[in-house]
Scaffold this active site. Structure first.
Site, PDB file in Angstrom:
ATOM      1  NE  ARG A  36       9.304   4.506  36.094  1.00  0.00           N
ATOM      2  CZ  ARG A  36      10.080   4.454  35.024  1.00  0.00           C
ATOM      3  NH1 ARG A  36      10.584   5.561  34.495  1.00  0.00           N
ATOM      4  NH2 ARG A  36      10.349   3.294  34.435  1.00  0.00           N
ATOM      5  CG  ASP A  37       8.592   4.665  31.424  1.00  0.00           C
ATOM      6  OD1 ASP A  37       8.742   5.801  30.969  1.00  0.00           O
ATOM      7  OD2 ASP A  37       9.267   3.694  31.044  1.00  0.00           O
ATOM      8  CG  HIS A  92      11.419  -0.742  30.344  1.00  0.00           C
ATOM      9  ND1 HIS A  92      10.610  -0.455  31.428  1.00  0.00           N
ATOM     10  CD2 HIS A  92      11.543   0.428  29.677  1.00  0.00           C
ATOM     11  CE1 HIS A  92      10.277   0.822  31.407  1.00  0.00           C
ATOM     12  NE2 HIS A  92      10.827   1.386  30.364  1.00  0.00           N
ATOM     13  CG  HIS A 117       9.934   3.239  25.890  1.00  0.00           C
ATOM     14  ND1 HIS A 117       9.129   4.217  26.402  1.00  0.00           N
ATOM     15  CD2 HIS A 117      10.687   2.793  26.924  1.00  0.00           C
ATOM     16  CE1 HIS A 117       9.387   4.381  27.690  1.00  0.00           C
ATOM     17  NE2 HIS A 117      10.340   3.521  28.042  1.00  0.00           N
ATOM     18  CB  CYS A 168      12.797   8.686  29.140  1.00  0.00           C
ATOM     19  SG  CYS A 168      14.063   9.357  30.234  1.00  0.00           S
ATOM     20  CG  ASN A 181       6.759   2.000  28.840  1.00  0.00           C
ATOM     21  OD1 ASN A 181       6.519   3.137  29.208  1.00  0.00           O
ATOM     22  ND2 ASN A 181       7.830   1.347  29.217  1.00  0.00           N
TER      23      ASN A 181
HETATM   24  P1  HMG Z   1      21.887  16.618  40.316  1.00  0.00           P
HETATM   25  O1  HMG Z   1      21.353  17.992  40.021  1.00  0.00           O
HETATM   26  O2  HMG Z   1      23.269  16.285  39.841  1.00  0.00           O
HETATM   27  O3  HMG Z   1      21.769  16.298  41.872  1.00  0.00           O
HETATM   28  O4  HMG Z   1      20.853  15.577  39.755  1.00  0.00           O
HETATM   29  P2  HMG Z   1      22.381  16.932  43.165  1.00  0.00           P
HETATM   30  O5  HMG Z   1      22.760  15.802  44.068  1.00  0.00           O
HETATM   31  O6  HMG Z   1      23.413  17.972  42.822  1.00  0.00           O
HETATM   32  O7  HMG Z   1      21.113  17.666  43.805  1.00  0.00           O
HETATM   33  C1  HMG Z   1      20.480  18.760  43.178  1.00  0.00           C
HETATM   34  C2  HMG Z   1      19.150  19.037  43.867  1.00  0.00           C
HETATM   35  O8  HMG Z   1      18.264  17.922  43.717  1.00  0.00           O
HETATM   36  C3  HMG Z   1      19.287  19.231  45.358  1.00  0.00           C
HETATM   37  O9  HMG Z   1      18.240  20.106  45.754  1.00  0.00           O
HETATM   38  C4  HMG Z   1      19.002  17.863  45.920  1.00  0.00           C
HETATM   39  O10 HMG Z   1      18.537  17.894  47.242  1.00  0.00           O
HETATM   40  C5  HMG Z   1      17.913  17.379  44.998  1.00  0.00           C
HETATM   41  P3  HMG Z   1      18.496  21.678  46.018  1.00  0.00           P
HETATM   42  O11 HMG Z   1      19.565  21.717  47.064  1.00  0.00           O
HETATM   43  O12 HMG Z   1      18.961  22.241  44.702  1.00  0.00           O
HETATM   44  O13 HMG Z   1      17.149  22.161  46.449  1.00  0.00           O
HETATM   45  N1  HMG Z   1      17.870  15.920  44.906  1.00  0.00           N
HETATM   46  C6  HMG Z   1      16.767  15.185  45.097  1.00  0.00           C
HETATM   47  N2  HMG Z   1      15.510  15.511  45.413  1.00  0.00           N
HETATM   48  C7  HMG Z   1      14.622  14.498  45.557  1.00  0.00           C
HETATM   49  N3  HMG Z   1      14.938  13.195  45.377  1.00  0.00           N
HETATM   50  C8  HMG Z   1      16.182  12.826  45.051  1.00  0.00           C
HETATM   51  C9  HMG Z   1      17.157  13.845  44.893  1.00  0.00           C
HETATM   52  N4  HMG Z   1      18.476  13.829  44.584  1.00  0.00           N
HETATM   53  C10 HMG Z   1      18.890  15.092  44.588  1.00  0.00           C
HETATM   54  N5  HMG Z   1      16.475  11.539  44.869  1.00  0.00           N
HETATM   55  C11 HMG Z   1      19.698  13.474  39.995  1.00  0.00           C
HETATM   56  C12 HMG Z   1      21.048  14.177  39.935  1.00  0.00           C
HETATM   57  C13 HMG Z   1      19.946  11.995  39.930  1.00  0.00           C
HETATM   58  C14 HMG Z   1      19.010  13.847  41.307  1.00  0.00           C
HETATM   59  C15 HMG Z   1      18.818  13.972  38.818  1.00  0.00           C
HETATM   60  O14 HMG Z   1      19.572  13.825  37.645  1.00  0.00           O
HETATM   61  C16 HMG Z   1      17.540  13.217  38.683  1.00  0.00           C
HETATM   62  O15 HMG Z   1      16.642  13.328  39.501  1.00  0.00           O
HETATM   63  N6  HMG Z   1      17.420  12.396  37.612  1.00  0.00           N
HETATM   64  C17 HMG Z   1      16.273  11.549  37.403  1.00  0.00           C
HETATM   65  C18 HMG Z   1      15.854  11.599  35.971  1.00  0.00           C
HETATM   66  C19 HMG Z   1      14.652  10.689  35.761  1.00  0.00           C
HETATM   67  O16 HMG Z   1      13.858  10.454  36.661  1.00  0.00           O
HETATM   68  N7  HMG Z   1      14.520  10.185  34.514  1.00  0.00           N
HETATM   69  C20 HMG Z   1      13.426   9.340  34.164  1.00  0.00           C
HETATM   70  C21 HMG Z   1      13.506   7.980  34.782  1.00  0.00           C
HETATM   71  S1  HMG Z   1      14.629   6.873  33.929  1.00  0.00           S
HETATM   72  C22 HMG Z   1      13.647   6.194  32.686  1.00  0.00           C
HETATM   73  O17 HMG Z   1      12.543   6.607  32.478  1.00  0.00           O
HETATM   74  C23 HMG Z   1      14.165   4.982  31.946  1.00  0.00           C
HETATM   75  C24 HMG Z   1      13.452   3.675  32.344  1.00  0.00           C
HETATM   76  O18 HMG Z   1      12.045   3.756  32.090  1.00  0.00           O
HETATM   77  C25 HMG Z   1      14.025   2.492  31.552  1.00  0.00           C
HETATM   78  C26 HMG Z   1      14.054   2.734  30.041  1.00  0.00           C
HETATM   79  O19 HMG Z   1      13.059   3.183  29.453  1.00  0.00           O
HETATM   80  O20 HMG Z   1      15.111   2.429  29.476  1.00  0.00           O
HETATM   81  C27 HMG Z   1      13.656   3.359  33.839  1.00  0.00           C
HETATM   82 MG    MG Z   2      11.114   3.558  30.166  1.00  0.00          MG
END
Ligand code: HMG
Ligand code: MG
Length: 301
Positions: free
Chosen positions: A15-16, A207, A209, A240, A249
């Site tokens: 995933r990450d 967690h 990196h 990320c 990581n």
């Molecule tokens: P948004 O654009 O504000 O969302 O994004 P929305 O609700 O307005 O929806 C926009 C579009 O996205 C729509 O589609 C929704 O249906 C779709 P359209 O009508 O335009 O075709 N949509 C989705 N599709 C699939 N699955 C969903 C979903 N939600 C909405 N769940 C949102 C808000 C949260 C969706 C967006 O910002 C997003 O997906 N963010 C995720 C970012 C991400 O994955 N970042 C990496 C992971 S975090 C990380 O790595 C840190 C971690 O490792 C810990 C660390 O290292 O500290 C965990």
């Molecule tokens: Mg991470």
């Protein structure tokens, strides 16, 4: 200082790791990676993310991954679910564990989730409630806990308060993320001291990196503080997409080598793990960043 006799190791590579690749890794490669990781003895594995494919195209095959995944007995597979839409999918495709993810800084929250920290907590509330009601394990990540790419260092008391708010939503554990890998052991201890005032450290997972090469030292510091859940990523994959400059990581091989040397059980076969690190790295067209993977290559391949 008393160290645990075993830890829970969360493997984040599929995933990450793969969310941060410049290209989309074929689903078949992801599935083979997940199988190999389980075969290494990893029992807690991040499988994919049900996030917007427009935001993170690398995870756009999440439904396919969860449909075709060979679920190894005794393995907990976790998926990211930023909102109820993500939760619906996690439920439909039978993920046993989910994770919501908040950010310690407003700027990072906006970049990663397109909302404020307060709004993210309100979005997570029904996700956590439904997850718990459906019998799922729920992790709550707090990202950029030791530094934000846009706002710099974070106030430990504030970060600890956010951890507590996430715990109060009903999360089973809080994953404290050093998303850009800037933390150092003293800062990790200071943060954990603040967190420990608000919740037991056995409900925390770290967690790290490894951007600045501090992840193993930071993990040791948190082990010494009593944290027994630690994240790592095979071959040191990761990053990320919304954290500029963040590299992978802590490499799982580096962590397992240290734990083996200290007599701390992780359940992981280091030889198989090193082979897996080389296998996925070859698929991605580069060498593992892990020093242990390089050092052990000729002995295990
Ligand atoms: P948004 O654009 O504000 O969302 O994004 P929305 O609700 O307005 O929806 C926009 C579009 O996205 C729509 O589609 C929704 O249906 C779709 P359209 O009508 O335009 O075709 N949509 C989705 N599709 C699939 N699955 C969903 C979903 N939600 C909405 N769940 C949102 C808000 C949260 C969706 C967006 O910002 C997003 O997906 N963010 C995720 C970012 C991400 O994955 N970042 C990496 C992971 S975090 C990380 O790595 C840190 C971690 O490792 C810990 C660390 O290292 O500290 C965990
Ligand atoms: Mg991470």
């Amino acid at each position: 200082m008393s160290l645990p006799s075993r830890i829970t190791l969360w493997e984040a590579g599929a995933r990450d790791g793969l969310q941060n690749e410049p290209g989309v890794v074929p689903t078949d490669v992801k599935l083979e990676l997940l199988d190999r990781l389980a075969d290494c003895g990893l029992t807690h594995i991040e499988a994919t993310s049900f996030v917007s494919p427009k935001w993170v195209p690398q995870m756009g095959d999440a439904a396919d991954v969860m449909t075709r995944l060979k679920r190894a007995p005794g393995v907990t597979y976790q998926v990211l679910t930023p909102n109820e839409k993500g939760y619906e999918a996690a439920r439909q495709y039978g993920a046993p564990a989910i994770a919501v993810f908040a950010a310690a800084s407003e700027s990072f929250s906006k970049r990663n989730l397109n909302c404020t920290i307060a709004e993210s907590l309100e979005r997570f509330r029904p996700v956590v409630e439904r997850g718990k009601a459906d019998g799922k394990r729920v992790r709550g990540f707090v990202s950029v806990a030791l530094g934000c790419p846009f706002e710099g260092e974070q106030e430990p008391k504030q970060v600890a308060l956010l951890c507590k708010q996430m715990a109060d939503l009903g999360c089973d554990d809080i994953g404290i993320g050093d998303t850009i890998g800037v933390g150092t052991p003293g800062k990790v201890k200071t943060l954990l001291e603040e967190v420990a005032k608000l919740m037991p450290l056995n409900s925390v997972g770290m967690h790290f990196h490894d951007t600045y090469g501090q992840a193993l030292a930071n993990t040791l510091a948190s082990l010494e503080m009593g944290v027994t859940a630690h994240d790592a990523s095979v071959a040191g994959l990761g990053g990320c997409p919304y954290a500029p400059g963040a590299t992978g990581n802590l490499a799982t091989e580096d962590l397992v080598y240290m734990l083996d040397g200290m007599g701390i059980e992780s359940g992981v076969d280091i030889k198989k793990l090193v082979r897996t690190a080389w296998w996925i790295s070859e698929k991605l067209g580069r060498e593992p960043v892990s020093r242990v993977a390089k050092a052990l290559k000729s002995k295990v391949m």
